[in-house]
Design a protein around this motif. Sequence first.
Motif, PDB file in Angstrom:
ATOM      1  N   UNK A 113       0.855  -1.176   0.000  1.00 16.44           N
ATOM      2  CA  UNK A 113       0.000   0.000   0.000  1.00 16.44           C
ATOM      3  C   UNK A 113       0.897   1.233   0.000  1.00 16.44           C
ATOM      4  N   UNK A 114       0.830   1.993  -1.081  1.00 19.88           N
ATOM      5  CA  UNK A 114       1.607   3.227  -1.182  1.00 19.88           C
ATOM      6  C   UNK A 114       0.725   4.405  -0.799  1.00 19.88           C
ATOM      7  N   UNK A 115       1.230   5.210   0.113  1.00 15.33           N
ATOM      8  CA  UNK A 115       0.524   6.446   0.466  1.00 15.33           C
ATOM      9  C   UNK A 115       1.309   7.589  -0.153  1.00 15.33           C
ATOM     10  N   UNK A 116       0.630   8.359  -0.977  1.00 14.38           N
ATOM     11  CA  UNK A 116       1.301   9.336  -1.839  1.00 14.38           C
ATOM     12  C   UNK A 116       0.702  10.722  -1.607  1.00 14.38           C
ATOM     13  N   UNK A 117       1.569  11.709  -1.469  1.00 10.49           N
ATOM     14  CA  UNK A 117       1.097  13.080  -1.275  1.00 10.49           C
ATOM     15  C   UNK A 117       2.081  14.049  -1.912  1.00 10.49           C
ATOM     16  N   UNK A 118       1.608  15.222  -2.341  1.00 10.17           N
ATOM     17  CA  UNK A 118       2.533  16.223  -2.891  1.00 10.17           C
ATOM     18  C   UNK A 118       3.580  16.620  -1.847  1.00 10.17           C
ATOM     19  N   UNK A 119       4.824  16.676  -2.272  1.00 15.74           N
ATOM     20  CA  UNK A 119       5.912  17.026  -1.360  1.00 15.74           C
ATOM     21  C   UNK A 119       5.685  18.388  -0.723  1.00 15.74           C
TER      22      UNK A 119
END
Length: 285
Positions: A46-52
Amino acid sequence: MRAAEVRRAVAAARSTASALDLAVDDAVVLNDSNRLVVRLTPCDIVARVAPVTHHAGSAELEVELVKRLVQTDSPVAALDARVEPRVFVRDGFAIAMWTYFEPVRRVLPPAEYAHALGRLHAGLRQIDVTMPHFMDRVAETQQDVANRDVTPDLTDTDRALLANMLRDLRGSIVDRGAPEQLLHGEPHPGNVLDTNNGPLFIDFENTAHGPVEYDLAWVPKAVSDRYPKADQDLVDECRGLVLAIVAMHRWRLGDQHPSGRRSGVAFLDVLRAGPPWPALDSVHW
């Protein structure tokens, strides 16, 4: 996230996993809110991705906190053991790789939920980290309610309702002087995975210091009623605070919650009705 950003975020997650020698043939979006949650298969991560630019700091804090909680045997969903436990940065996104747990298709019994939350709180008491106070979030909510650029569609009457509610409950809760500790910050049912390993908590983005009753204000009433030695009057006041926080988010410009303004109206109606405050999950829209 907007559709184009979702595509970029998924691509960043896939390419990051592939660079780590993990097999990725498909990606399924599990949740799309302030962070994108993507299941990558067949590696089952499960990858949790958010704008840096917005969430890199909170992602790093979350990773560090969960690493420590695992060492206390707390009921948390851990980072994937095949990957270095850190935040990866790719194409403008901060990405963390978590273990995938197959959900158990049943309603989590309230007593089991309460016991797991108690275990989590015990683990959190063993960790010494610098985190915001839960009243910092209340102060931010007050600022957003007052800012017509952030909540432009609130009527003057509803804006005053939220402002007064937040002010009064904030003062009343602070005056109680309840014991405080590190909290999950939002342990509602959406942040609890019911797995074959038992209930596991996820999403520590809003971790804060405060009374355990604030955490209990996010859970169903049948759960908070079973939490030992909780001040139920304080839980009720914290529920009012939580309802006001959620109501503001539903009226925030650009909010993309699936319920839309329908739930925003429902939360305002509940606040207008006054205490005793219902649990978050019992507000219907």
